[in-house]
Motif scaffolding. Structure first.
Motif, short mmCIF file in Angstrom:
data_model
loop_
_atom_site.label_atom_id
_atom_site.label_comp_id
_atom_site.label_asym_id
_atom_site.label_seq_id
_atom_site.Cartn_x
_atom_site.Cartn_y
_atom_site.Cartn_z
N UNK A 41 -18.57 -4.32 -2.49
CA UNK A 41 -17.61 -4.39 -1.41
C UNK A 41 -16.43 -3.46 -1.72
N UNK A 42 -15.96 -2.78 -0.71
CA UNK A 42 -14.78 -1.92 -0.83
C UNK A 42 -13.71 -2.49 0.08
N UNK A 43 -12.52 -2.72 -0.46
CA UNK A 43 -11.43 -3.28 0.34
C UNK A 43 -10.56 -2.15 0.88
N UNK A 44 -10.16 -2.31 2.12
CA UNK A 44 -9.26 -1.36 2.76
C UNK A 44 -7.96 -2.09 3.06
N UNK A 45 -6.88 -1.56 2.56
CA UNK A 45 -5.57 -2.18 2.78
C UNK A 45 -4.69 -1.19 3.52
N UNK A 46 -3.82 -1.73 4.35
CA UNK A 46 -2.90 -0.86 5.08
C UNK A 46 -1.61 -1.60 5.42
N UNK A 47 -0.52 -0.88 5.41
CA UNK A 47 0.77 -1.42 5.80
C UNK A 47 1.40 -0.43 6.78
N UNK A 48 1.86 -0.95 7.90
CA UNK A 48 2.50 -0.12 8.91
C UNK A 48 3.93 -0.62 9.12
N UNK A 49 4.91 0.29 9.03
CA UNK A 49 6.31 -0.08 9.23
C UNK A 49 6.88 0.80 10.34
N UNK A 50 7.44 0.15 11.36
CA UNK A 50 8.12 0.85 12.45
C UNK A 50 9.56 0.38 12.46
N UNK A 51 10.48 1.31 12.29
CA UNK A 51 11.90 0.95 12.24
C UNK A 51 12.58 1.42 13.51
N UNK A 52 13.36 0.53 14.09
CA UNK A 52 14.09 0.84 15.31
C UNK A 52 15.56 1.04 15.01
#
Length: 63
Positions: free
Chosen positions: A52-63
């Protein structure tokens, strides 16, 4: 770096920042979304391994 003289230090001035109530519309918000996805299948097999291969992601949107 040069040293400051007493005359230069005495010539410095300061200015007060506006009160916090004045900065009412100074908004700083951030939308943060994180995800972690992984999948492994090992069905109806004998003496085998599943990877198994894990995919991680973090998205940050600053206003």
């Amino acid at each position: 770096m040069t040293k400051l003289t007493i005359t230069e230090i005495a010539a410095e001035s300061v200015e007060l920042l506006p009160a916090r109530e004045t900065l009412l519309w100074d908004l700083n918000t951030a939308l943060i979304a994180a995800h972690n996805t992984s999948m492994a299948v090992n069905a109806a097999t004998v003496l085998s391994a599943a990877n198994s291969v894990a995919v991680q992601g973090i998205s940050v949107t600053q206003f």
